[in-house]
Design an enzyme around this catalytic site. Structure first.
Site, PDB file in Angstrom:
ATOM      1  CG  ASP A 150       5.503 -13.700  24.079  1.00 35.61           C
ATOM      2  OD1 ASP A 150       6.636 -13.670  23.576  1.00 35.61           O
ATOM      3  OD2 ASP A 150       5.266 -14.192  25.196  1.00 35.61           O
TER       4      ASP A 150
ATOM      5  CB  THR B   3       9.319 -17.409  31.757  1.00 37.17           C
ATOM      6  OG1 THR B   3       8.923 -16.718  30.567  1.00 37.17           O
ATOM      7  CG2 THR B   3       8.074 -17.948  32.413  1.00 37.17           C
TER       8      THR B   3
ATOM      9  N   GLY C  81      10.864 -19.759  27.459  1.00 33.33           N
ATOM     10  CA  GLY C  81      10.207 -19.550  26.183  1.00 33.33           C
ATOM     11  C   GLY C  81       9.888 -20.837  25.458  1.00 33.33           C
TER      12      GLY C  81
ATOM     13  CB  THR D 226       6.832 -14.450  31.851  1.00 35.17           C
ATOM     14  OG1 THR D 226       7.869 -14.061  30.960  1.00 35.17           O
ATOM     15  CG2 THR D 226       5.494 -14.091  31.239  1.00 35.17           C
TER      16      THR D 226
ATOM     17  NE  ARG E  59       0.873 -14.274  27.317  1.00 36.60           N
ATOM     18  CZ  ARG E  59       2.174 -14.211  27.184  1.00 36.60           C
ATOM     19  NH1 ARG E  59       2.935 -13.949  28.241  1.00 36.60           N
ATOM     20  NH2 ARG E  59       2.752 -14.418  26.019  1.00 36.60           N
TER      21      ARG E  59
END
EC number: 2.3.2.2
Length: 587
Positions: free
Chosen positions: A440, A400, A487, A418, A112
């Site tokens: 996010d 994504t 999402g 993503t 991430r």
């Protein structure tokens, strides 16, 4: 009034205990299912790949053909998608990877994106006011340090078989020799032209002299990306995070035409992918394993399934309004917990064990009625939860992609990747788009006088809906590998595939193809129009759902299942969403 997330979701173009559950069953303790007893211990099958684009699926299949592992194939897919599906993912973004083998061993990798060292909770405030999501996305302030290549390098070191450089071959060829614009890419260029064309490099690559997106079928060559990939193939992932590429990223973010923000070469050099403990749970006779925090999607999937276990969904069937009512109610409860408790566990205490504890899940399930709707769900109080943090609403996510692979040895890779919104931040470096993943985070760091768990902090990773899963059957054999894109819709899509295949005996493709009913922000119950489920609107209203809306949805899921074939043997069969340009490929 609908908020922007709700509108985007509904718009036609929108996109036992925890420890025991995670542990594989000892061989002697694994029950054998009567309908899977014919499955060999090591599959006599060459494997399969499924992805959102046939050219990417072919790249993964090529790795399997060369003797590569599922991890090798998944990495090759990720690289190829950087070229042919730039609106959704790529090396300028991040992802989560779950791997599994026939012995029941599951691992998960966190790639991430990460906030730069200069980031503060007020990162998205300008003159004391919080930026709207649409204003925060373009340019430098939304960019997190990309994680996909560090993830790929870590996973390859552990379970890769082919040389690193070989994985890059198909992507380099696609970028150098060219690839044709597909209808989906053309369509996305049209509705996201302000982002796709923000950077002069993006405009030159994907738009004509008149500013219109290049027509479907136009062959695009991306020599800058080919050169970037060739360098990483030769020198390894470090060449992305150090040296010229790192300097280019930092400079691009710091001098962006919109929302310039500080990111240093030290931020890129410091990025590390992380090996995380997978989060696993039991659903009926199956063992379901997925990604833990900072993924919120995995916990949401496990909670929802656990809350539904007491209901006989199999007897109800996929045409039952009651079944879809129950699924939506369980998702609504799980989403409430998601918004309240889930964030980066390196920064806040995330009560993962409490949220997935069978007793807690059963207590949440008791709130569900077969005859009446909840409409507004409040979060629960799981063990380990801290009252220092405020509940914050869902994040406005769009993009994504998901892809999966199984190799000839029965090893699986389930990878969701993503750049967040379509074309990410709109900034390009070396032929690839940089993500807008920092949106996010909760843009407003506080609510009701308390900090939100998912607020921006230096070095922190934003919460995500991505939910790559693997499912083991009662015989201990891998039964299903799945994931989705879109999402906020990701967990409901994955839940639909699991229930469809395991409870309703649908093929994975049919489970993906069927419509969806899911809760949306603002108390809305969204029903996918253009599917048989749209006729359920009156029946769902009869349960007391006050805002039932039938709308088109931009869904995209992929899966692989282990099923008997017409030859009497078991085979891996891939499935891709017909709503997308997804495809499967075998070596």
């Amino acid at each position: 009034m609908m908020n922007r997330l709700t509108r985007s979701l509904l718009a036609p173009l929108a996109i036992a205990s925890l420890a025991s559950a995670c542990a594989p069953l000892p061989n002697a303790a694994r029950p054998v299912s009567a309908n899977t007893s014919a499955a060999p211990a090591i599959p006599e099958d060459p494997g399969v790949v499924t992805a959102a684009d046939p050219r990417a699926a072919a790249a993964g299949a090529e790795m399997l053909r060369l003797g590569g592992s599922a991890t090798d194939a998944a990495i090759a897919v990720m690289l190829a998608l950087t070229v042919v599906e730039p609106q959704s993912s790529g090396i300028g973004g991040g992802g989560f990877l779950v791997t599994a083998d026939e012995a029941g061993n599951v691992a998960s990798f966190d790639g991430r994106e990460m906030a730069p060292s200069a980031a503060t909770p007020d990162w998205f405030k300008v003159d004391g006011k919080v930026l709207s999501h649409s204003d925060a996305v373009p340019g430098g302030r939304s960019v997190g340090v990309p994680g996909n290549l560090r993830l790929a390098a870590m996973a390859h070191a552990r379970t890769g078989k082919l040389p690193w450089r070989v994985l890059f071959g198909p992507a380099i060829k696609l970028a150098g020799e060219g690839f044709a614009i597909t209808p989906r890419l053309n369509n996305t260029l049209g509705f996201a032209s302000d982002i796709a064309g923000l950077d002069p490099a993006g405009r030159a690559l994907f738009f004509g002299p008149d500013g219109s997106p290049l027509p479907v079928g136009t062959v695009v060559r991306n020599p800058a990306l080919a050169a970037t990939l060739e360098k990483i193939a030769a020198l390894g992932a470090d060449s992305f995070y150090l040296g010229g590429n790192a300097k280019a990223i930092a400079a691009k973010v710091g001098t962006a035409p919109r929302n310039p923000a500080p990111m240093s070469t030290a931020d890129l050099a410091a990025y590390k992918a992380k090996s995380r403990d997978p989060v696993c749970g039991r659903y009926r006779v199956y063992r379901v394993c997925t990604m833990g925090p900072p993924s919120a999607g995995g916990v949401t999937v496990l909670q929802t399934l656990g809350e539904l276990e007491r209901f006989d969904l199999k007897a109800m069937g996929p045409a039952s309004p009651t079944a879809w009512h129950l699924i939506a109610e369980a998702e609504r409860l799980a989403f409430a917990d998601r918004d309240a408790w889930l964030a980066d566990p390196d920064f806040v205490p995330v009560p993962t064990a409490g949220l997935t504890d069978p007793a807690y899940v059963a207590a949440r399930s008791a709130l569900i009625s077969e005859t009446a709707a909840i409409n507004t769900a409040a979060p629960g109080k799981p063990a380990g939860g801290s009252d220092r943090f405020a509940m914050a609403g869902p994040i406005d996510e769009h993009g994504t992609t998901h892809f999966a692979a199984v190799d000839r040895w029965g090893n699986a890779a389930s990878y969701t990747s993503t750049v967040e919104s379509a074309f990410g931040s709109g900034l390009m470096v070396g032929g690839y788009f940089l993500n807008n993943e920092l949106t996010d985070f909760n843009l407003d760091p506080d609510r009701d006088g308390k900090p939100t768990a998912n607020r921006v902090e230096a070095g922190k990773r934003p919460r995500s809906s991505m939910s790559p899963v693997v499912v083991y059957g009662p015989d201990g054999h891998l039964r299903l590998i799945a994931g989705a894109a879109g999402g906020y819709t990701i967990p409901p899509q994955v839940i639909r595939v699991i229930i469809g295949t395991l409870d309703w005996n649908l093929s994975a493709r049919d489970a993906i193809t069927q419509g969806i009913v899911m809760p949306a922000p603002g108390g809305i119950l969204a029903v996918e129009s253009g599917t048989p489920l749209a006729a359920m609107v009156p029946a769902l209203q009869a349960f007391g759902h006050t805002k039932v809306v039938a709308v088109p949805m931009r869904l995209k899921a992929n899966a692989i299942e282990w099923v008997p074939g017409t030859d009497g043997k078991y085979h891996w069969v891939g499935a891709a969403d017909p709503r997308s340009e997804g495809a499967t490929a075998s070596p």
